[in-house]
Design a protein around this motif. Structure first.
Motif, short mmCIF file in Angstrom:
data_model
loop_
_atom_site.label_atom_id
_atom_site.label_comp_id
_atom_site.label_asym_id
_atom_site.label_seq_id
_atom_site.Cartn_x
_atom_site.Cartn_y
_atom_site.Cartn_z
N ASP A 216 1.04 -1.68 -0.09
CA ASP A 216 0.16 -0.17 0.11
C ASP A 216 0.73 1.20 0.09
O ASP A 216 0.56 2.04 -0.08
N LEU A 217 1.67 0.70 0.31
CA LEU A 217 2.89 2.36 1.04
C LEU A 217 3.50 2.80 -0.37
O LEU A 217 3.45 3.71 -1.10
N CYS A 218 3.67 1.30 -1.36
CA CYS A 218 4.43 1.29 -2.38
C CYS A 218 3.98 2.28 -3.56
O CYS A 218 4.08 3.09 -4.30
N GLY A 219 2.66 2.05 -3.00
CA GLY A 219 1.56 2.40 -4.60
C GLY A 219 0.90 3.66 -3.82
O GLY A 219 1.13 4.38 -5.47
N ILE A 277 9.77 0.92 9.42
CA ILE A 277 9.42 0.05 8.71
C ILE A 277 8.63 1.38 7.44
O ILE A 277 9.53 1.20 6.38
N ALA A 278 7.81 2.24 8.00
CA ALA A 278 7.58 3.59 6.98
C ALA A 278 8.47 3.90 6.44
O ALA A 278 9.13 4.54 5.44
N LEU A 282 10.32 4.96 2.20
CA LEU A 282 10.54 6.18 2.66
C LEU A 282 11.89 6.17 1.88
O LEU A 282 11.94 6.83 1.06
N GLU A 283 13.19 5.94 2.68
CA GLU A 283 14.63 6.25 2.29
C GLU A 283 14.63 5.22 1.02
O GLU A 283 15.59 5.82 0.51
N TYR A 329 12.29 -5.15 -1.38
CA TYR A 329 11.09 -5.06 -1.63
C TYR A 329 10.66 -4.01 -2.77
O TYR A 329 9.44 -3.79 -3.71
N VAL A 330 11.36 -2.49 -2.07
CA VAL A 330 10.73 -1.16 -3.25
C VAL A 330 11.65 -1.17 -4.80
O VAL A 330 11.35 -0.81 -5.19
N ASP A 331 12.63 -1.83 -4.90
CA ASP A 331 12.98 -2.61 -5.64
C ASP A 331 12.30 -3.26 -6.41
O ASP A 331 11.95 -3.24 -8.36
#
Length: 350
Positions: A216-219, A277-278, A282-283, A329-331
């Motif tokens: 959800d946060l990446c979205g 975690i959030a 963001l970083e 995960y972000v990548d």
């Protein structure tokens, strides 16, 4: 029989296991490449576990509600769609013979969905477990089974590390249904001698997860939001564990080929707040963002869900550091979901 009781410290698992002739015989069976069954094999953890088992040299038969994209390519095994039913398991038994082990991961997947559709969650979790255990009772008695449960069975009233013997007080239908899954395993072990282990999983994350906080946060970041407001206070503590480490535990806790029932905590024992975690997400994403919390939590959301960290068994230490796993995960999201060139990404978890 020589028994070892091992518990996990920060970065490990809570685990007790027995070394016995039965376990040695089971390992020998698995090494002979007899088929192993994985239900929910098209899901997030199920696909990782299936790939892991295939890498260990096992013939993997997967079961799921619909065809799992990439399962056969990833495992070289066979997938039986149509759900976990007597018909699909009968077809697998007829084609490949008696399984050497069964890993039952099929079931409801989130608290929110269980609240919205409690009967469906019951059928997916409790109904499918009853179907698997009773099929094995009739057609493959004595086969070792691992049942996937959840830390949701503990509920929200615990503070500090939660031991495997802590009181169970689930709040959501999801938590109650996972508790019923565990009791089904206990009853079939007691009544029919079915060897059963239960893995109570905490916060599992990793590349490919398409739900919950990270997704959800990446979205929201992908949509261009700069002011991110999340529910709760941000101080809620969770036990995050990368799926690559989780599947090693699920594989390891397979019970000995004897009437044995055991429950294991599947958490890393390393506390991290939702705010932490959030912030890592963001970083890893990069850019300038503001993070805030509404202070409003969903009813029943626990303040603390951390596994008991009282020892580290050899061989099950965390191999994926939390920071690296979150960055990976972000990548993955930016490469697979947004289609950004992989070469432009700075980190990518293996």
């Amino acid at each position: 029989m020589l028994r070892h009781c091992l518990t996990v410290g920060p970065g490990g698992w809570c685990l007790s296991f027995a070394i016995s002739k039965g376990r040695a015989d089971l390992v020998a069976q698995l090494n002979e490449a007899k088929p192993v069954w994985v239900t929910g094999a098209g899901g997030f953890i199920g696909l990782y576990l299936s790939r892991f088992l295939a890498q260990q040299g096992h013939v993997v038969l997967g079961f799921g509600r619909s065809k799992a994209s990439g399962f056969t390519i990833a495992t070289g095994g066979a997938f039986f769609s149509g759900g976990v039913t007597a018909e699909t398991m009968g077809a697998a038994l007829a084609a490949y013979g008696r399984p050497a082990a069964v890993y039952h991961l099929a079931g409801g997947s989130t608290v929110g969905r269980s609240i919205a559709e409690p009967l469906k969650d019951f059928e997916q979790s409790v109904g499918s477990t009853a179907c698997v255990l009773d099929f094995l009772r009739r057609h493959a008695p004595g086969v070792s089974v691992v049942l996937a449960s959840s830390a949701a069975v503990y509920g929200g009233g615990h503070f500090g590390p939660i031991g495997v013997d802590a009181a169970l007080d689930p709040y959501s239908p999801y938590g109650y249904h996972k508790r019923m899954v565990e009791e089904l395993g206990r009853s079939y072990c007691a009544a029919y001698g079915q060897p059963v282990s239960v893995a109570r999983l905490f916060s599992v994350y990793g590349e490919g997860l398409r739900k919950q906080l990270l997704w959800d946060l990446c979205g929201r970041l992908a949509a261009g939001e700069t002011d991110i407001v999340l529910g709760g206070t941000g101080a809620e503590m969770r036990d995050w564990h990368h799926v690559s480490d989780v599947v090693r535990l699920i594989h390891r806790v397979l019970p000995a080929n004897a009437a044995n029932f055991a429950v294991y905590n599947g958490g890393a024992g390393a506390a991290a707040s939702v705010s932490t975690i959030a912030g890592m997400v963001l970083e890893a994403w990069g850019g300038k963002h503001r993070l805030a919390f509404s202070g409003e939590s969903r009813p029943g959301d626990p303040v603390n869900l951390i596994s008991d960290p009282s020892g580290v068994p050899e061989g099950l230490r965390l191999q994926m550091p939390l920071g690296k796993g979150i960055a990976g995960y972000v990548d993955w999201y930016r490469a697979e979901v947004l289609g950004e060139p992989v070469g432009d990404l700075r980190r990518f978890a293996p």
